[in-house]
Design a protein around this motif. Structure first.
Motif, PDB file in Angstrom:
ATOM      1  N   GLY A 144     -57.798  64.992  70.717  1.00 37.24           N
ATOM      2  CA  GLY A 144     -56.913  64.930  71.881  1.00 37.24           C
ATOM      3  C   GLY A 144     -55.577  65.606  71.640  1.00 37.24           C
ATOM      4  N   ALA A 145     -55.038  65.426  70.439  1.00 36.97           N
ATOM      5  CA  ALA A 145     -53.734  66.012  70.136  1.00 36.97           C
ATOM      6  C   ALA A 145     -53.808  67.535  70.152  1.00 36.97           C
ATOM      7  N   ALA A 146     -55.016  68.084  70.023  1.00 39.35           N
ATOM      8  CA  ALA A 146     -55.166  69.534  69.961  1.00 39.35           C
ATOM      9  C   ALA A 146     -55.678  70.117  71.275  1.00 39.35           C
ATOM     10  N   VAL A 147     -55.822  69.280  72.297  1.00 40.94           N
ATOM     11  CA  VAL A 147     -56.275  69.804  73.590  1.00 40.94           C
ATOM     12  C   VAL A 147     -55.056  70.060  74.466  1.00 40.94           C
TER      13      VAL A 147
ATOM     14  N   LEU B 213     -47.889  79.321  71.904  1.00 43.90           N
ATOM     15  CA  LEU B 213     -48.027  80.749  72.229  1.00 43.90           C
ATOM     16  C   LEU B 213     -49.204  80.976  73.164  1.00 43.90           C
ATOM     17  N   ALA B 214     -50.285  80.226  72.949  1.00 44.81           N
ATOM     18  CA  ALA B 214     -51.425  80.349  73.856  1.00 44.81           C
ATOM     19  C   ALA B 214     -51.025  79.910  75.258  1.00 44.81           C
ATOM     20  N   VAL B 256     -59.427  77.669  70.751  1.00 42.24           N
ATOM     21  CA  VAL B 256     -58.060  77.175  70.543  1.00 42.24           C
ATOM     22  C   VAL B 256     -58.100  75.757  69.989  1.00 42.24           C
ATOM     23  N   VAL B 257     -58.880  74.891  70.660  1.00 43.88           N
ATOM     24  CA  VAL B 257     -58.928  73.484  70.257  1.00 43.88           C
ATOM     25  C   VAL B 257     -59.454  73.358  68.828  1.00 43.88           C
ATOM     26  N   LEU B 258     -60.510  74.097  68.535  1.00 39.91           N
ATOM     27  CA  LEU B 258     -61.135  74.020  67.209  1.00 39.91           C
ATOM     28  C   LEU B 258     -60.138  74.386  66.106  1.00 39.91           C
ATOM     29  N   VAL B 259     -59.461  75.503  66.307  1.00 40.26           N
ATOM     30  CA  VAL B 259     -58.536  75.971  65.265  1.00 40.26           C
ATOM     31  C   VAL B 259     -57.351  75.020  65.127  1.00 40.26           C
ATOM     32  N   VAL B 260     -56.851  74.527  66.265  1.00 40.27           N
ATOM     33  CA  VAL B 260     -55.698  73.621  66.186  1.00 40.27           C
ATOM     34  C   VAL B 260     -56.091  72.304  65.526  1.00 40.27           C
TER      35      VAL B 260
END
Lengths: 320, 279, 343
Positions: A144-147, B213-214, B256-260
């Protein structure tokens, strides 16, 4: 209220005023960071005759020395005058005012979601630590923190909007119910990241408190576990939770730009993007100032309320 | 292969940490080798090919303009790596300098800089980046600089508190008694001891900088098409979402989600391990 | 007291084991406290004495495997449901914890701590609960009860706060008071005051008292009977006077030798060598083997000694009094031979 406490509050408010002054100065002088003549910057992209440029110079007082200009601008801002919007041919105040309700609704619903779901899931995560549910909460927090809100927006619109057709995918809506219906998906999109952060803080603060001896003492006195969790664990975990919520304010306000753009809503956030796009710098400046001021004010409030949450900081003079 | 797995195992952590490490390694590798890996030119599209499904011709389908999504994804790793890398490098170097100097000095310098950092905290990175675009125009340069300024306080505050803790340790006094200069002790003896913690923080910052940035590119204010970029791809793919063709937006979104996630997991794992905590 | 009466608190072979440890935290603990009786449980930190005390309120470490019984007023708490535990905690037994700073919620008022169980579980009104709290604060000797009710814990000194803790334990009008090192976190002068308050309350109210302490002299000064615990087992028990006069277990003797006496001139202090057995270590025989100066390899390290009555009566002047209500028991393979040497 004791004199000492009153003094602490006064000092904190003075600190807030100084911080606001400093930020206003930063925002104002940012105009002078741009290359070239400020007047021609303000009309950038539009053809302007020398007369028009001269008029702008006069209107903004670019002929005056810098401190005088800042003072005039600040005086205007304090009276609600943020200048004029080139794009809308209105005062910036009017433009903002007409967009404000939509953004406030979005932020309000999101705040509710973040508080209820974020804290709720955090509590579950702490109480069910080490179980399957507990691990699921941890995974949820990590993902969630990365979405980011634009990713959440895509998924929500695609699934709940287009595929299932439960919610509208674009616009603000009209009327109370329709507006609420329109704001559901944007509010969820805006909340995801922040919910994860609040969940995480709630969980770890609860776990910290659960380990404390006063919890065992309360249990040893025959208070039901549920009561102990509410009155002692959650109550004591409130400090870190409130602090983090205060810090999230600015990020949330900026993210309205993303969400409103993604859902084609008309609000302060989408106005910011539009103004940057159309080089309507007075509006950009006003919104940046508002966001930063909101952050400063909210966090001062958190500081002022904090002694009620944790009386121990009162002993330390109310300052953290 | 077995050497790699043992090395991964040595890093410790659960399967999530190991998977994240692999994702990060792939991310860096792909962005370096992007031009050789992309099967097609992502800027070249044939309208006849628009919204092609997943298949042999286009591994991940195409967007409305017939551009190959897979190739754009591969090429997009470059801006997704370079932008955040620049932000993190700049903010870490300045943050370490500011934090180390002020905490080492202490006194009024420390107080004043502390107040300034507090004020900077009020400016979220994305907001500063948007302001920079308003002033200097669209693109990657100005926003990266602005975000470096916005991320600097986080590193500076961390380094400040670490230095303050470390400064009072006996070994620092011992070096000074031996006649080493303050600069030498601060940079060559103290700094190495706090570097791992700072790196852990920078790893987490990288993920967030990538998000910001995205987001900027998604708003149409950052990387401009036809330069391939994940945020810009999502921006361009959104219109198609309403037409029931979400693939070209969802693919970069998942990336994006995967890398973050990977950056967060690895960064936090490093932080936990340094702090001697179990994650 | 009549021997047939059911004890207020009775441990019957209590065994508590945590997963991933080499030995049980508690191994066959048998102990009893009668109504109105003061009993001490003595041992070093890590011996399991705190776990024992908490078991009397059904507060066992989560994930622990348990065996045996802990009966409080006839109710077995091992495996008891929440309602039964609550009934014991609110009506029969309460506990005074070691550190009042940690044990009283710092963000709530003292009055809240004292009244919450009465209001939330006892069904009393706020006014009733506060009247009771005032009465108890006076009973524990606090100078300004009405003001203390409105104060926060950080505004009181450690000694005052421990009195608040004691008052809190008395709100439920218990018959049994469990005291877990009630003075360890306090400074020396306050310690004596707190022990005096506890002693008086115990006598005035006829409370059963289980005092957990590492201080054998303090135990003897306050209590009728003493149990000595080592590595989760009771190694010796008897009347306070008997135990202090003739310690039969080398560990008891060691405890006595390592603390300064309450009265008289302090002699030479000899600490017990080595460290207590950790949960990661298991002993095949006597758990004290590695630290015992009388240990005999091939005898003491084979089987764990059992708690038995020593065969040889010590050569003390036999007075024409009836045998003590609590016979001395000791768990040492060489107890009988050592009586001479230990003296």
């Amino acid at each position: 209220m004791t004199p000492g406490r009153l003094w602490a509050v006064a000092r904190r408010l003075l600190g807030m005023a100084l911080t606001l002054l400093a930020t206003s100065f930063l925002v104002f002088s940012s105009l002078y960071l741009a290359p070239g003549d400020p007047a021609s910057f303000l009309v950038r992209g539009r053809s302007a005759s020398p007369q028009e440029l001269a008029a702008i110079r006069h209107q903004y007082g670019f002929d005056d020395p810098f401190p005088v200009r800042y003072w005039h601008w600040l005086d205007g801002v304090l009276h609600g005058d943020f200048g004029r919007s080139y794009l809308f041919h209105q005062s910036v105040g009017e433009v903002l005012w007409s967009r404000l309700p939509a953004t406030l609704l979005l932020v309000g619903v999101s705040t509710l979601l973040i508080a209820v779901v974020g804290i709720g899931v955090g509590i579950v995560g702490a109480l069910r630590r080490g179980t399957r549910t507990g691990s699921a909460v941890l995974l949820l927090v990590t993902v969630g923190a990365a979405v980011p809100s634009f990713v959440a927006a895509i998924v929500l619109r695609s699934v709940l909007g287009v595929r299932l057709g439960w919610f509208p995918t674009i616009g603000n809506g009209t009327g109370v119910l329709d507006r609420l219906h329109h704001v559901v998906l944007p509010a969820i999109a805006l909340s995801v990241t922040f919910m994860a952060l609040v969940t995480r803080v709630t969980r770890s603060a609860m776990l910290d408190e659960l380990r404390r001896e006063h919890v065992e003492v309360a249990l040893s006195r025959g208070l039901p576990r549920r009561t102990v969790i509410r009155r002692h664990v959650l109550r004591n975990a409130l400090g870190p939770i409130v602090t983090v919520c205060g810090l999230l304010v600015s990020g949330m306000l900026v993210s309205t730009a993303i969400v409103e753009t993604a859902f084609g809503m008309s609000g302060i956030g989408s106005l910011l993007v539009q103004s940057v796009d159309e080089l309507d710098f007075q509006v950009v400046q006003a919104i940046v100032l508002l966001v930063v001021a909101a952050f400063v004010v909210v966090n001062t409030l958190v500081d002022l309320v904090y002694p009620l949450i944790d009386p121990r900081v009162r002993a330390a003079g109310g300052a953290r | 292969m077995s050497a790699w797995t043992t090395r991964l195992r040595r890093l410790g952590g659960g399967p999530l940490v190991r998977m994240s490490t692999v994702v990060l390694a792939l991310f860096v590798l792909v962005s370096v080798l992007a031009p050789w890996l992309a099967p097609q030119d992502p800027t070249f599209g044939e309208l006849g090919d628009s919204f092609a499904g997943i298949g042999a011709g286009h591994w991940l389908g195409t967007d409305g303009g017939g551009h190959d999504t897979f190739s754009a994804l591969i090429e997009g790793t470059r801006t997704s790596l370079v932008g955040p890398l620049a932000v993190v490098l700049a903010s870490t170097v300045t943050g370490v300098a500011v934090g180390l100097f002020t905490a080492w000095r202490g006194g009024w310098v420390d107080t004043v800089v502390g107040r300034v950092l507090d004020i900077l905290f009020a400016f979220p990175a994305l907001l500063l980046a948007i302001l920079a675009v308003a002033l200097f125009g669209k693109g990657l340069g100005a926003p990266v600089l602005a975000m470096a300024v916005a991320y600097m306080p986080y590193t500076a505050r961390l380094v400040r508190s670490l230095t303050a803790q470390e400064k009072v340790r006996p070994y620092i006094a011992a070096y000074q008694v031996q006649g080493h200069s303050e600069v030498f002790v601060a940079l060559r003896r103290l700094l190495p001891n706090i570097t791992p913690t700072v790196l852990a923080q920078s790893t987490v910052n990288f993920g967030y900088a990538l998000l910001d940035l995205a987001a900027l590119s998604f708003l149409g204010l950052g990387v401009q098409p036809p330069t391939p970029d994940w945020g810009a791809m999502i921006n361009q793919g959104q219109a198609a979402v309403l037409q029931g063709q979400p693939m070209s937006a969802i693919v970069p979104a998942v990336a994006v989600v995967l890398v973050v996630v990977a950056f967060n997991v690895v960064g936090e794992h490093l932080g936990d391990r340094l702090a001697g905590r179990e994650s | 007291m009549p021997p047939l009466e059911m004890p207020l608190l009775e441990y019957d072979g209590l065994r508590v084991e945590l997963p991933g440890t080499a030995r049980p935290i508690l191994d066959g603990v048998t102990l009893s406290v009668a109504a109105g009786e003061a009993v001490a449980l003595v041992g070093e930190s890590g011996s399991g004495k705190s776990v024992t005390a908490r078991a009397a309120l059904g507060l066992l470490p989560s994930g622990a495997r348990t065996g045996g019984q802990v009966r409080v007023d006839g109710t077995d708490l091992v495996g008891a449901d929440a309602a039964r535990l609550r009934a014991v905690r609110t009506g029969v037994a309460s506990m005074i914890f070691q550190d009042p700073r940690a044990g009283i919620n710092p963000v709530r008022r003292v009055g809240d701590f004292l009244t919450e169980s009465l209001r939330l579980v006892g069904g009393r009104t706020r006014a009733e609960a506060e009247a009771r709290a005032l009465e108890l604060l006076t009973a524990v000797g606090l100078p300004d009860p009405a003001r203390h009710l409105r104060q926060y814990p950080h505004q009181l000194s450690g000694g005052m706060l421990q009195r608040v803790m004691i008052a809190g334990a008395l709100t439920a009008d218990p018959q049994l008071l469990l005291c877990d090192e009630p003075t360890t976190a306090l400074d020396v002068t306050t310690q004596a005051e707190i022990m005096a308050v506890l002693g008086q309350l115990q006598r005035d109210r006829g409370l059963g008292l289980l005092l957990i302490t590492h201080d054998l002299d303090l135990a003897a000064a306050t209590c009728d009977r003493i149990y000595v615990m080592y590595a989760g087992r009771i190694v010796e028990t008897g009347t306070a006077a008997d135990l202090l006069a003739i310690p039969r277990h080398p560990y008891t003797a060691g405890l006595l030798g390592s603390s300064p006496p309450l009265e008289g001139t302090p002699g030479r202090l000899t600490p017990i060598p080595g460290a207590p057995l950790s949960l990661a270590e298991a002993a095949s025989g006597c758990a004290f083997f590695a630290r015992c100066r009388f240990a005999q390899p091939g005898r003491c390290d084979l089987t764990p000694p059992v708690l038995t009555s020593p065969v040889l009566t010590p050569p003390v002047p036999t007075l024409p009094v009836p045998a003590p209500a609590a016979p001395t028991l000791v768990a040492c393979h060489r107890a009988d031979e050592l009586i001479e040497e230990n003296r």
